[in-house]
Design an enzyme around this catalytic site. Structure first.
Site, PDB file in Angstrom:
ATOM      1  N   HIS A  30     -18.361 -10.769 -23.953  1.00 17.82           N
ATOM      2  CA  HIS A  30     -18.139 -11.495 -22.776  1.00 17.82           C
ATOM      3  C   HIS A  30     -16.973 -12.427 -23.094  1.00 17.82           C
ATOM      4  O   HIS A  30     -16.835 -13.464 -22.341  1.00 17.82           O
ATOM      5  CB  HIS A  30     -19.371 -12.554 -22.991  1.00 17.82           C
ATOM      6  N   ASP A  71     -23.112 -23.865   6.170  1.00 17.08           N
ATOM      7  CA  ASP A  71     -22.407 -24.934   6.382  1.00 17.08           C
ATOM      8  C   ASP A  71     -20.989 -24.860   6.282  1.00 17.08           C
ATOM      9  O   ASP A  71     -20.550 -24.419   5.286  1.00 17.08           O
ATOM     10  CB  ASP A  71     -22.971 -26.267   5.556  1.00 17.08           C
TER      11      ASP A  71
END
Lengths: 692, 114
Positions: free
Chosen positions: A223, A669
């Site tokens: 990671h 939106d």
């Protein structure tokens, strides 16, 4: 009375057994979903492969758009990096109440930071950047494999994955003590992603690293890689916490990550790596690779050879300046297709070859970036040197081999069976068996391996005849109560001593209802997955329902579900939690699927099949958005969104009309000037947590 | 029907199969039997185990040995669930003072007495 007691005992035992079974199944569910998410990464790479090799952009706009996707960050030479991520010009205002750092760092700075973070304060961007610069300087001097020794009576403490869970790090320090000249620590990677305080963990670890360089050792995990961070949350966390300087900070982290050492060796006897090994792992090679060249270990695998040959042709074509159009057509389909809108007319040969050279150069750059080489290479890489690195004295290892070495170290998992095979679940690294371990330990006269990378219920687990130890330090990783974290201490005798813990103190006294919560969330995740595969499930069910009765047996249900989802879960055991009502052992599958759909909060005016597709590809879509969103603002333009969606759906062979896309977009939106906040968009498709 | 039962048993078995090599620790057998819906007593579990070959050392049971025995158990519907009212009676029998509850200590006493 005796009989009564026996009855109660019987009943109770059965109850406990059932709970145990459910707990194990839940564990399996979380694991398989976690790994199948990593599998999504493969899909993403297939998508990029597709774009690279097969997709024919129909306009220069599309071509530009695609190449933007591959340019994951501007490349900086070292001096440029220092200049761009400069911190000296950043002022720390008087109103700032957090800790102040000055270099060289002292133990007091560490304690100040720990206290500050405990009180949820934030370190000023200037200090973060300063810290990162100093960390980078320090890491550059370190070898790929750190050496630690437990001379005299010193103990070494090894910790596994932390994944942004600061509480666990605090717990470890509380139980075991802070790093100091008499307390050595090795942190085995995966400090970031998933948890919400990855940044704080890194700041603390780097601080201790600089204060006690001989005692603190960090290994890189899978990671510690910006491509992975884009998907799993670290990128988002940094941008949210540092709105102004976030981009610089991320850039620095990206660089610092690739300077992290790859492994740690204790007393020449115990090797600590994040993932595992493979049957080709070569410590000598690992010691010599230029580890900073591997900025992201994830990259496209296939078609390296074939995608190059046409390039060579193109270059040849270019060097003969009088090449005609035929030479160009032999080039790769992707972008050397001369569009009348772009290419200058062939009548003007000089113009044409200039254009050609430029395009080819662009393509080489794209290739180069794709393989993540040479982002800070001092000398210019010629085409042939991309294929193999030939150094006068060094053996001729190809970049490909070196890359595999690093990939295996960071991504592999042990398996109980003998042998070594590709780790298809994660999309990188291998599964290695006890025989591989045996041979490896033998070859380098090692006693055992310590690795992390996999969550374990008790925080640690031995396998391969106690020759491989997995240590995992993020407790409650899947959910509250899911697992303990642990760390291991080694003295000169190299006998491991474990300490386990669980961050939420009351976790191991979980009440029945709380444990239910844990189980419930696993099933919710599973139902979401089922929903995401609705159409595939319907076809599978229909194949068992030849007479079109709308019903199938539960047995066929289980087989069908496994064949579609491929999670390897015990469906018959799970069935009572997933299927509420059955009639005579038969299931009305259509209404069952409808029920699943109703659970998901959905936008009613979007076609349900589209919804399904979005659900299924949500994490990939999110990653692609983040890649496009180069200034990490969380916004992409309406047009970019459309482009992305079009590309993605053509790759996935999804039928989608323009109206379909417009409907989709309209339901979101719009902020300000036609930009879409994709966080909002994706949020709309997340499951609503059911109220207890 | 037999095939379906076998699939179910295999699934339950595999959940406890730590190393994915078709064996489970003998101590988990009771748990597996019970999670398949049976309510045997400890003594009954032990009796069943005598019919299944247990591999030494370590005490492992192989799926191949477990499957036929368990299949028969399910087909014969042995170790049926205890109905609620029977359990209620059982609790009432231990509740000497008829107060509607028994204390933990009492329960422990009864369960550990032979």
């Amino acid at each position: 009375a005796f009989k009564a007691a026996v009855l109660i005992q019987q009943w109770y035992r059965r109850h406990v057994a059932r709970l145990e079974m459910r707990r194990r199944c839940t564990w399996r569910i979380f694991q398989s979903i976690e790994y199948s998410c990593e599998q999504d990464q493969i899909k993403l790479h297939n998508f990029f492969s597709y774009l690279m090799d097969q997709f024919t952009p129909s306009s220069s706009k599309e071509r530009d758009f695609i190449s933007r996707m591959f340019i994951s960050g501007e490349s900086y030479k070292e001096a440029e990096l220092e200049k761009y991520c400069d911190y000296e010009s950043i002022e720390v205002p008087d109103s700032y109440t957090g800790p102040h750092l000055s270099f060289p760092l002292l133990p007091d700075h560490a304690t100040a930071l720990l206290e500050a973070f405990q009180q949820k304060q934030q370190l000023h961007a200037r200090y973060v950047l300063n810290l990162l610069h100093e960390t980078r300087k320090h890491l550059k001097q370190l070898p790929n494999i750190s050496h630690v020794s437990t001379c005299y009576s010193e103990e070494v403490t090894v910790c596994g994955d932390l994944h942004g869970q600061l509480d666990d790090l605090f717990l470890i320090f509380y139980k075991n003590g802070l790093p100091s000249p008499s307390k050595s620590y090795v942190f085995n990677g995966d400090f970031v992603d998933r948890g919400k305080q990855s940044l704080e963990i890194l700041v603390i670890l780097f601080t201790f690293l600089l204060i006690y360089p001989k005692e603190v050792h960090l290994n890189r995990g899978n990671h510690e890689d910006h491509m992975v961070n884009l998907r799993y949350g670290f990128t988002k966390e940094v941008m949210q916490k540092y709105k102004v300087h976030g981009k610089k900070i991320l850039r620095m982290f990206q660089n610092v990550f690739c300077w992290l050492p790859l492994a740690t060796l204790i007393d020449q006897k115990v090797l600590i790596i994040h993932g595992g090994i493979s049957d080709t792992t070569d410590l000598d090679m690992l010691e010599k690779v230029q580890r900073d060249k591997f900025i992201s270990v994830l990259r496209l695998k296939k078609r390296k050879e074939t995608s190059r040959k046409p390039q060579i042709q193109a270059i040849n074509g270019e060097s003969e300046s009088g090449t005609d159009a035929a030479g160009v057509e032999a080039a790769p389909r992707l972008s050397l297709q001369p569009q009348s809108a772009q290419a200058p007319s062939t009548a003007n040969r000089l113009e044409f070859s200039r254009w050609l050279r430029q395009t080819v150069q662009e393509q080489i750059d794209t290739c180069r970036r794709l393989v993540d080489i040479s982002e800070s290479e001092p000398e210019e890489l010629t085409y042939s040197s991309m294929v193999s690195l030939k150094d006068a004295d060094e053996p001729c290892w190809t970049r490909q081999e070196e890359w595999k070495q690093v990939l295996d170290i960071l991504w592999s998992d042990p398996m109980p069976q003998e042998g070594c095979r590709e780790n298809k679940v994660r999309g990188g690294g291998c599964y290695f068996g006890p025989d591989v371990t045996e041979k490896f330990l033998d070859k380098y006269s090692l006693q055992f391996l310590i690795r992390s990378h996999e969550c374990k219920q008790e925080g640690y687990e031995f396998c391969h005849n106690r020759k491989v130890l997995t240590i995992f330090s993020a407790s409650n990783y899947y959910e509250i109560g899911s697992n303990r974290g642990a760390y291991v201490k080694l003295g000169p005798d190299l006998i491991p001593h474990f300490v386990q813990y669980q961050a939420n103190k009351t976790a191991h006294l979980l009440t029945m209802t709380q444990r239910q919560g844990f189980l419930e969330s696993a099933f919710r995740a599973l139902r979401e997955k089922l929903f995401a595969h609705t159409s595939a499930l319907i076809s599978a069910f229909k194949s068992y329902d030849r007479d079109n009765t709308g019903k199938i047996t539960l047995s066929n249900w289980a087989t069908a579900v496994e064949s579609v989802l491929r999670l390897g879960l015990p469906w018959r055991m799970l069935r009572p939690q997933l299927v509420r009502s059955t009639e005579n052992g038969m299931l009305e599958y259509k209404s069952w699927l409808d029920d699943l759909a109703m659970e998901q909060r959905s936008q009613e005016h979007i076609q349900s099949s589209l919804l399904e597709v979005i659900y299924r590809n949500r994490s990939n879509l999110e990653t692609i958005f983040r890649i496009i969103d180069r200034d990490h603002s969380g916004l992409i333009s309406f047009e970019e969104f459309q482009q992305t969606w079009k590309l993605f759906s053509s790759h996935m062979n999804i039928e989608l009309t323009d109206d379909g896309i417009n409907d989709l977009v309209r339901s979101i939106d719009f902020n300000k000037d036609g930009n879409i906040d994709f966080n909002e968009f994706l949020e709309a498709f997340r499951l609503v947590k059911q109220c207890p | 029907l037999v095939a379906e039962i076998e699939k179910k048993i295999t699934e339950a078995f595999e959940v406890f199969d730590r190393e994915s090599n078709k064996t489970v620790d003998v101590r988990e057998i009771g748990c597996i039997i019970r999670s398949l819906g049976c309510f045997p007593t400890e003594a009954e579990v032990q009796e069943l185990l005598t019919k299944i070959e247990v591999e030494e050392p370590g005490g492992f049971v192989h799926l191949g040995n477990f499957l036929p025995v368990m299949t028969k158990v399910l087909l014969d519907r042995r170790f049926q669930p205890i109905p609620e009212d029977v359990i209620l009676h059982a609790f009432e029998a231990l509740d000497e003072n008829k107060c509607g509850y028994i204390t933990k200590e009492d329960l422990v006493k009864h369960l550990t007495e032979e």
